[in-house]
Design a protein around this motif. Structure first.
Motif, PDB file in Angstrom:
ATOM      1  N   SER A  10      16.923  28.696 -41.765  1.00  0.00           N
ATOM      2  CA  SER A  10      18.305  28.259 -41.582  1.00  0.00           C
ATOM      3  C   SER A  10      18.452  26.743 -41.628  1.00  0.00           C
ATOM      4  CB  SER A  10      18.856  28.789 -40.255  1.00  0.00           C
ATOM      5  OG  SER A  10      18.201  28.186 -39.145  1.00  0.00           O
ATOM      6  N   ASN A 134      24.100  31.663 -30.006  1.00  0.00           N
ATOM      7  CA  ASN A 134      24.625  32.998 -30.253  1.00  0.00           C
ATOM      8  C   ASN A 134      24.749  33.339 -31.740  1.00  0.00           C
ATOM      9  OD1 ASN A 134      25.508  34.334 -27.551  1.00  0.00           O
ATOM     10  ND2 ASN A 134      26.150  32.197 -27.353  1.00  0.00           N
ATOM     11  N   GLN A 135      24.115  32.548 -32.595  1.00  0.00           N
ATOM     12  CA  GLN A 135      24.112  32.889 -34.011  1.00  0.00           C
ATOM     13  C   GLN A 135      23.304  34.159 -34.248  1.00  0.00           C
ATOM     14  OE1 GLN A 135      22.647  29.323 -35.941  1.00  0.00           O
ATOM     15  NE2 GLN A 135      24.712  28.594 -36.368  1.00  0.00           N
ATOM     16  N   PRO A 136      23.619  34.918 -35.306  1.00  0.00           N
ATOM     17  CA  PRO A 136      22.880  36.151 -35.600  1.00  0.00           C
ATOM     18  C   PRO A 136      21.366  35.907 -35.677  1.00  0.00           C
ATOM     19  CG  PRO A 136      24.817  35.998 -37.002  1.00  0.00           C
ATOM     20  CD  PRO A 136      24.717  34.688 -36.276  1.00  0.00           C
ATOM     21  N   GLY A 137      20.621  36.782 -35.035  1.00  0.00           N
ATOM     22  CA  GLY A 137      19.165  36.671 -35.041  1.00  0.00           C
ATOM     23  C   GLY A 137      18.602  35.871 -33.890  1.00  0.00           C
ATOM     24  N   ASN A 138      19.446  35.142 -33.166  1.00  0.00           N
ATOM     25  CA  ASN A 138      18.976  34.351 -32.034  1.00  0.00           C
ATOM     26  C   ASN A 138      18.943  35.186 -30.753  1.00  0.00           C
ATOM     27  OD1 ASN A 138      18.523  32.041 -33.456  1.00  0.00           O
ATOM     28  ND2 ASN A 138      20.355  30.960 -32.772  1.00  0.00           N
ATOM     29  N   ASP A 139      18.088  34.777 -29.837  1.00  0.00           N
ATOM     30  CA  ASP A 139      17.982  35.390 -28.512  1.00  0.00           C
ATOM     31  C   ASP A 139      18.435  34.345 -27.501  1.00  0.00           C
ATOM     32  OD1 ASP A 139      17.114  36.228 -25.979  1.00  0.00           O
ATOM     33  OD2 ASP A 139      15.391  37.302 -26.786  1.00  0.00           O
TER      34      ASP A 139
END
Length: 219
Positions: A10, A134-139
């Motif tokens: 990213s 909170n982006q997709p794929g993040n924890d």
């Protein structure tokens, strides 16, 4: 090495920077820091005390040119201090005053609180970090733990040991700056200031591309 809340893909692949290096004939080794991207994501802050370990596991035995942004730059600087000789040339982007001073304003605690739903909605900078978390794929829980790790400021005595040629790149609107003092303390460093550039825009800034590629001899 990417920044907090990012990943190799990213940050460096999406921006095109990794492709530019490869087009110049350089082999690119992307690293996802612990808690990010494809790396494991433990939920204990102590697991993140040494972020250099995952990078060292993926480095060849010979010295490398290393490029880091924000948390990635902090981690590469720590690696250069703790493991002299592993880095040949070093690009540090998006860090400056913030790695020399304790977080007396409590910014990192505010970010952690906001990730857990207790933040101030009027705090714009903190809000940007929460968006990254909170982006997709993040924890988000893992990323909050990264923020809670032990991370003492760098001392002048540590920085003077970093003898490899170093390029410090900072935007003139970056909250992490200015970077003058950091550049002065590193014995073989020079600085490039990106005009009208904030922290989050650094890795897509053409001025950063030009300065880093020239410094690495990859134009």
């Amino acid at each position: 090495v990417h920044g907090w809340g990012g990943s190799f893909e990213s940050t460096w692949r999406t921006s095109g920077f990794a492709d530019l290096l490869e087009d110049a004939g350089r082999r690119v080794q992307g690293v996802d820091l612990l808690g990010h991207g494809s790396a494991p994501k433990p939920h204990e802050p102590s697991a993140y005390d040494d972020l250099t370990a995952r990078i060292l596991e993926q480095l060849p035995d010979s010295p490398v040119d290393a490029v880091g942004f924000s948390l990635g730059a902090m981690t590469l600087l720590r690696l250069a201090v703790d493991h002299p000789g592993r880095i040949r040339r070093l690009v540090l982007a998006g860090i400056g005053r913030n790695v020399l001073e304790p977080d007396e304003s409590g910014t990192w605690k505010r970010i952690v609180d906001a990730i857990h739903g207790h933040g101030d909605p009027e705090d714009v900078t903190v809000g940007l970090f929460v968006q990254y978390a909170n982006q997709p794929g993040n924890d988000p829980v893992a990323l909050a733990c990264v923020m809670q790790r032990e991370r003492p400021p760098f001392t002048p005595e540590q920085l003077v040991t970093v003898e490899c040629p170093t390029l410090v790149v900072i935007g003139d609107r970056d909250f992490a700056g200015p970077a003058d003092r950091l550049t002065e303390l590193l014995p073989n460093a020079r600085q490039v200031v990106l005009r009208n550039c904030d922290h989050f825009a650094t890795t897509e800034n053409f001025g950063f591309f030009d300065a880093a590629l020239e410094f690495l001899g990859a134009e």
